[in-house]
Design a protein around this motif. Structure first.
Motif, PDB file in Angstrom:
ATOM      1  N   LEU A  30       0.872  -1.157   0.000  1.00  0.00           N
ATOM      2  CA  LEU A  30       0.000   0.000   0.000  1.00  0.00           C
ATOM      3  C   LEU A  30       0.914   1.213   0.000  1.00  0.00           C
ATOM      4  O   LEU A  30       1.874   1.259   0.758  1.00  0.00           O
ATOM      5  CB  LEU A  30      -0.873   0.008   1.256  1.00  0.00           C
ATOM      6  N   THR A  31       0.651   2.159  -0.861  1.00  0.00           N
ATOM      7  CA  THR A  31       1.596   3.263  -0.989  1.00  0.00           C
ATOM      8  C   THR A  31       0.963   4.596  -0.609  1.00  0.00           C
ATOM      9  O   THR A  31      -0.171   4.880  -0.972  1.00  0.00           O
ATOM     10  CB  THR A  31       2.104   3.347  -2.446  1.00  0.00           C
ATOM     11  N   LEU A  32       1.715   5.383   0.129  1.00  0.00           N
ATOM     12  CA  LEU A  32       1.354   6.778   0.342  1.00  0.00           C
ATOM     13  C   LEU A  32       2.419   7.587  -0.392  1.00  0.00           C
ATOM     14  O   LEU A  32       3.514   7.758   0.102  1.00  0.00           O
ATOM     15  CB  LEU A  32       1.351   7.124   1.838  1.00  0.00           C
ATOM     16  N   PRO A  33       2.121   8.020  -1.596  1.00  0.00           N
ATOM     17  CA  PRO A  33       3.179   8.518  -2.463  1.00  0.00           C
ATOM     18  C   PRO A  33       3.734   9.882  -2.076  1.00  0.00           C
ATOM     19  O   PRO A  33       4.806  10.246  -2.497  1.00  0.00           O
ATOM     20  CB  PRO A  33       2.536   8.559  -3.837  1.00  0.00           C
ATOM     21  N   ARG A  34       3.018  10.651  -1.307  1.00  0.00           N
ATOM     22  CA  ARG A  34       3.571  11.974  -1.010  1.00  0.00           C
ATOM     23  C   ARG A  34       3.224  12.399   0.394  1.00  0.00           C
ATOM     24  O   ARG A  34       2.373  11.795   1.048  1.00  0.00           O
ATOM     25  CB  ARG A  34       3.060  12.995  -2.012  1.00  0.00           C
ATOM     26  N   ARG A  35       3.893  13.417   0.833  1.00  0.00           N
ATOM     27  CA  ARG A  35       3.641  13.922   2.163  1.00  0.00           C
ATOM     28  C   ARG A  35       2.298  14.610   2.207  1.00  0.00           C
ATOM     29  O   ARG A  35       1.874  15.232   1.242  1.00  0.00           O
ATOM     30  CB  ARG A  35       4.732  14.908   2.554  1.00  0.00           C
ATOM     31  N   ALA A  36       1.654  14.498   3.346  1.00  0.00           N
ATOM     32  CA  ALA A  36       0.338  15.086   3.495  1.00  0.00           C
ATOM     33  C   ALA A  36       0.391  16.592   3.259  1.00  0.00           C
ATOM     34  O   ALA A  36      -0.572  17.194   2.822  1.00  0.00           O
ATOM     35  CB  ALA A  36      -0.204  14.777   4.885  1.00  0.00           C
ATOM     36  N   ASP A  37       1.554  17.174   3.545  1.00  0.00           N
ATOM     37  CA  ASP A  37       1.598  18.634   3.524  1.00  0.00           C
ATOM     38  C   ASP A  37       2.600  19.184   2.521  1.00  0.00           C
ATOM     39  O   ASP A  37       3.058  20.294   2.614  1.00  0.00           O
ATOM     40  CB  ASP A  37       1.954  19.138   4.919  1.00  0.00           C
ATOM     41  N   GLN A  38       3.021  18.391   1.578  1.00  0.00           N
ATOM     42  CA  GLN A  38       4.023  18.901   0.657  1.00  0.00           C
ATOM     43  C   GLN A  38       3.878  18.242  -0.691  1.00  0.00           C
ATOM     44  O   GLN A  38       3.737  17.032  -0.786  1.00  0.00           O
ATOM     45  CB  GLN A  38       5.415  18.630   1.211  1.00  0.00           C
ATOM     46  N   ALA A  39       3.940  19.064  -1.730  1.00  0.00           N
ATOM     47  CA  ALA A  39       3.752  18.511  -3.060  1.00  0.00           C
ATOM     48  C   ALA A  39       5.023  17.869  -3.591  1.00  0.00           C
ATOM     49  O   ALA A  39       5.005  16.743  -4.064  1.00  0.00           O
ATOM     50  CB  ALA A  39       3.275  19.607  -4.004  1.00  0.00           C
ATOM     51  N   ALA A  40       6.156  18.588  -3.500  1.00  0.00           N
ATOM     52  CA  ALA A  40       7.366  18.114  -4.178  1.00  0.00           C
ATOM     53  C   ALA A  40       8.318  17.415  -3.226  1.00  0.00           C
ATOM     54  O   ALA A  40       8.606  17.909  -2.151  1.00  0.00           O
ATOM     55  CB  ALA A  40       8.074  19.295  -4.826  1.00  0.00           C
ATOM     56  N   PRO A  41       8.796  16.210  -3.593  1.00  0.00           N
ATOM     57  CA  PRO A  41       9.824  15.561  -2.781  1.00  0.00           C
ATOM     58  C   PRO A  41      11.144  16.326  -2.936  1.00  0.00           C
ATOM     59  O   PRO A  41      11.325  17.036  -3.924  1.00  0.00           O
ATOM     60  CB  PRO A  41       9.920  14.161  -3.392  1.00  0.00           C
ATOM     61  N   PRO A  42      12.055  16.191  -1.961  1.00  0.00           N
ATOM     62  CA  PRO A  42      13.310  16.932  -2.062  1.00  0.00           C
ATOM     63  C   PRO A  42      14.163  16.439  -3.219  1.00  0.00           C
ATOM     64  O   PRO A  42      14.092  15.279  -3.613  1.00  0.00           O
ATOM     65  CB  PRO A  42      13.989  16.649  -0.717  1.00  0.00           C
TER      66      PRO A  42
END
Ligand code: ADP
Ligand code: ZN
Ligand code: ZN
Length: 700
Positions: free
Chosen positions: A347-359
């Motif tokens: 099961l994947t949570l692809p991004r942070r709840a509060d941020q669009a772009a990964p570093p």
């Protein structure tokens, strides 16, 4: 069920596993059980089944396995459930009270009145309200008006599944994860929740626990030692108005007993704990959650009984017909392989709840850039930029102390540890030389003991990096996080507070920063040296390196500000680094698994390591050689070694290991079953300390 039995001249606590009608011993040599300690067994068939499984799988005696699963206080005979001393008025007492007696003894009258009015009270309550009540009690007992008994304490909180607070509305991915695992409640299934830090994994755990509680079942949550922060416990307490038992290594024996009793009695509906909590009693277990499942602290790799709490959690869930959820930003390669093989569901949570772009990750070639005290010019420039933009900077170096080496430039002497094949680390502010392997500690010499020339520290540790950053950015306040400066939980809290308030803007830290805490205002992460992980004798080193980089990177950034991660290396062309950069952790994992497959390392084979240590190198090798000579492995099982450990001498003992490897798990275990009893009988076994490590995660 525990019993007290005579054993030689001692009386010991034992656990009854089976009853027999007859014995091979003559009757006069059989001894009676002195005392039965438990009114009901403290290990139910399910618990015993798990321990028996562990005993077989890890090839360790059941007695020691049981002993590892129980709090120390229970092993020495403490009661499995708490009792309290409760006082009540007797029928005669009630009648006397109604007649207004005792008339001329106000203290006695007061105690009797108290007990009648309250329909009984605990000794603690009486002590709270009535001074010297025990004198009065003695006289009332003599008249037969009151009596005491030991009873289970009355629950102060009634278990309830009610939530105290509501969580935020779930994202689509979170909802999908909750639904998938939720549909499995009531039967077994292993799920992997793969999501970076801050992607909302804990929120998923909370929702699932909520569902489990609503079904009047209980939840077991396992976290790595350092991940069990007051914040995490706080989040569970905030969400649920239900009793919780928390088990971790910093508890005293008594506290651990109390927490265990909460779990055993079923009063605690949520049991939250570190490694050994996988054995905690949890009646009507509805779900097991393992957070940061890749963390090596789930593996017990010391002592006799070496187990993986993560793997046992899966076995326990299977036996309890409950789902198990393994959460991580960087799942272990074993776990990813289990997903590919269809055994686990991802099961994947692809991004942070509060941020669009990964570093964004970038490599800095240490050979092509000027480097000052371990920090390259591009890294310094990036720090300047981020600090100017009001960001915070995290500098990661997995080496504490000032410098890892003290060197004489005249004769080449390096300060060695007298007990280990290792160098002493310079601790400049403390003025000491310390060995990070055995703890040896000595004064810091200023001159070479060999030739008298001046000596100098070589290489970088966090203490030195802090000094370098103080020179580079004199006006920016810093905090350091490593085992030298953080000794208590409150030190950690203080460091976190200084970062959170913005009082400190540069954080220098070791592995310690990769766990538990978030640094929302950190916009730049600098990994000072990635190379230790690339060329190690341990085939798992690259995996740990990638996990560290991803975890450190994941601690940084919030909101719309994109984070930046710089990794300094002398090997910018290394394929594993390149795959990590271009395809992230998944890409890295794919490449690393391919390497493992080619080399037939786990998870494409199964390993067991026989490790030993002795006061001399020959004895350590001799035992393992003799053990190997005894072995008659089938063709599918290979023995590798024995070899001295990469750091053979540690704390004055010489270490060596013999590896047993097979692609066929069953064949490996059948071989161990036949071989180990023979190994135990070896004369040379008595001259060494040895242990078997099934599925070892650290090789040396
Ligand atoms: P993780 O366990 O993956 O690090 P958390 O569950 O702690 O992530 O979530 C990170 C932050 O985002 C927390 O402050 C949490 O309250 C918040 N959060 C989680 N899920 C949501 C959501 N669906 N909506 C808004 N905020 C959320
Ligand atoms: Zn010298
Ligand atoms: Zn040492």
């Amino acid at each position: 069920m525990r019993v007290r039995v005579p054993f030689g001249r001692h009386r010991l606590v034992g656990v009854v596993l089976e009853l027999a009608d007859s014995s091979d011993l003559p009757e006069d040599r059989l001894k009676p059980i002195l005392e039965i300690l438990d009114p009901r067994p403290i290990l139910d068939p399910a618990a015993l089944g798990l321990l028996q499984w562990a005993s077989e799988y890890y090839h360790h005696p059941i007695g020691e396995v049981i002993s590892a699963a129980l709090p120390k206080a229970l092993r020495v005979g403490a009661a499995s459930s708490a009792t309290e001393e409760r006082w009540n008025a007797t029928v005669e007492g009630f009648e006397a009270h109604n007649r207004g007696e005792p008339k001329r003894a106000p203290k006695l009258r007061k105690l009797l009145e108290f007990l009648v009015a309250r329909e009984g009270a605990s000794a603690d309550t009486l002590t709270e309200h009535l001074a010297n009540w025990r004198d009065a009690a003695r006289q009332l007992i003599a008249r037969g008006w009151i009596a005491s008994l030991e009873v289970a304490p009355q629950a102060s909180e009634t278990p309830t599944a009610e939530s105290r607070a509501e969580g935020p509305p779930l994202s689509d991915e979170q909802r999908a994860a909750v639904e998938a695992v939720g549909a499995s409640l009531g039967h077994y299934g292993t799920f992997v929740l793969h999501g970076v830090t801050g992607s909302g994994k804990t929120e998923v755990y909370l929702r699932l626990v909520e569902r489990v509680l609503a079904q009047q079942r209980r939840a077991l949550v396992l976290v790595p030692e350092i991940g069990l922060t007051p914040q995490l416990v706080g989040r569970f307490r905030q969400r649920f108005a239900t009793p919780m038992a928390v088990l971790h290594s910093a508890l005293t024996d008594h506290e651990r007993l109390l927490a265990w009793r909460e779990a055993f009695s079923g009063r605690a509906n949520i049991v939250l704990g570190t490694r050994s909590a996988v054995f905690a009693p949890v009646p009507d277990l509805g779900i097991i959650i393992v957070d940061e499942e890749h963390d090596s602290s789930f593996k017990q790799h010391e002592g006799g009984f070496r187990y993986s709490a993560r793997d046992l959690a899966v076995v326990r869930a299977q036996r309890a017909q409950a789902p198990v959820l393994l959460g991580s930003a960087t799942p272990a390669l074993e776990t990813l392989n289990n997903i590919s093989a269809g055994r686990y569901t991802r099961l994947t949570l692809p991004r942070r709840a509060d941020q669009a772009a990964p570093p964004g990750l970038r490599l800095i070639d240490l050979r092509a850039n000027a480097v000052n005290a371990g920090i390259s010019t591009p890294a310094v420039q990036a720090m300047e930029r981020h600090l100017k933009d009001d960001g915070q900077v995290l500098v990661f170096l997995n080496r504490r102390g000032y410098a890892p080496t003290l060197l004489c430039t005249a004769c080449g002497w390096v300060a060695p540890c007298s007990e280990c094949d290792a160098r002493m680390t310079v601790h400049l502010s403390a003025g000491r030389l310390r060995c990070h392997h055995c703890g040896a500690d000595g004064p810091l010499p200023t001159r070479c003991p060999q030739c008298g020339f001046t000596v100098k520290p070589v290489g970088q540790g966090t203490e030195r990096i802090e000094e370098a950053l103080a020179t580079l950015f004199p006006d920016v306040s810093r905090v350091r996080l490593d085992r030298d400066v953080v000794r208590k939980r409150s030190d950690m809290e203080e460091a976190m507070r200084r970062m959170a308030s913005g009082e400190a803007r540069i954080l220098i830290g070791t592995q310690m920063v990769t766990k538990g805490h978030d640094f929302p205002n950190v916009t730049l992460v600098v990994v000072l040296n990635a190379d230790q992980g690339l060329f190690s004798t341990d085939f798992r080193a690259p995996e740990r390196l990638a996990q560290t980089i991803v975890q450190v990177a994941g601690r940084a950034g919030r909101g719309t500000r994109p984070g930046e991660v710089l990794i300094q290396t002398e090997f910018p062309g290394h394929p594993l680094l390149l795959s990590l950069l271009s395809e992230g952790y998944d890409g890295f994992a794919r490449a690393a698994l391919e390497e493992r497959a080619q080399a037939s390392w786990p998870p494409f084979s199964r390993l067991a390591a026989v490790r030993d240590s002795a006061t001399n190198a020959a004895a350590a090798l001799e035992f393992l050689s003799q053990a190997r000579a005894l072995a008659k492995p089938p063709r599918s099982v290979k023995l590798l070694g024995p070899v001295p450990a990469a750091m053979a001498r540690r704390a004055g003992r010489h270490h060596a290991q013999l590896l047993v490897e097979s692609a066929d798990r069953g064949a490996l275990h059948r071989f161990l079953d036949g071989w180990l009893p023979e190994v135990e009988k070896l004369q040379s076994a008595r001259r060494v300390r040895w242990a078997l490590d099934v599925d070892p995660i650290e090789l040396f």
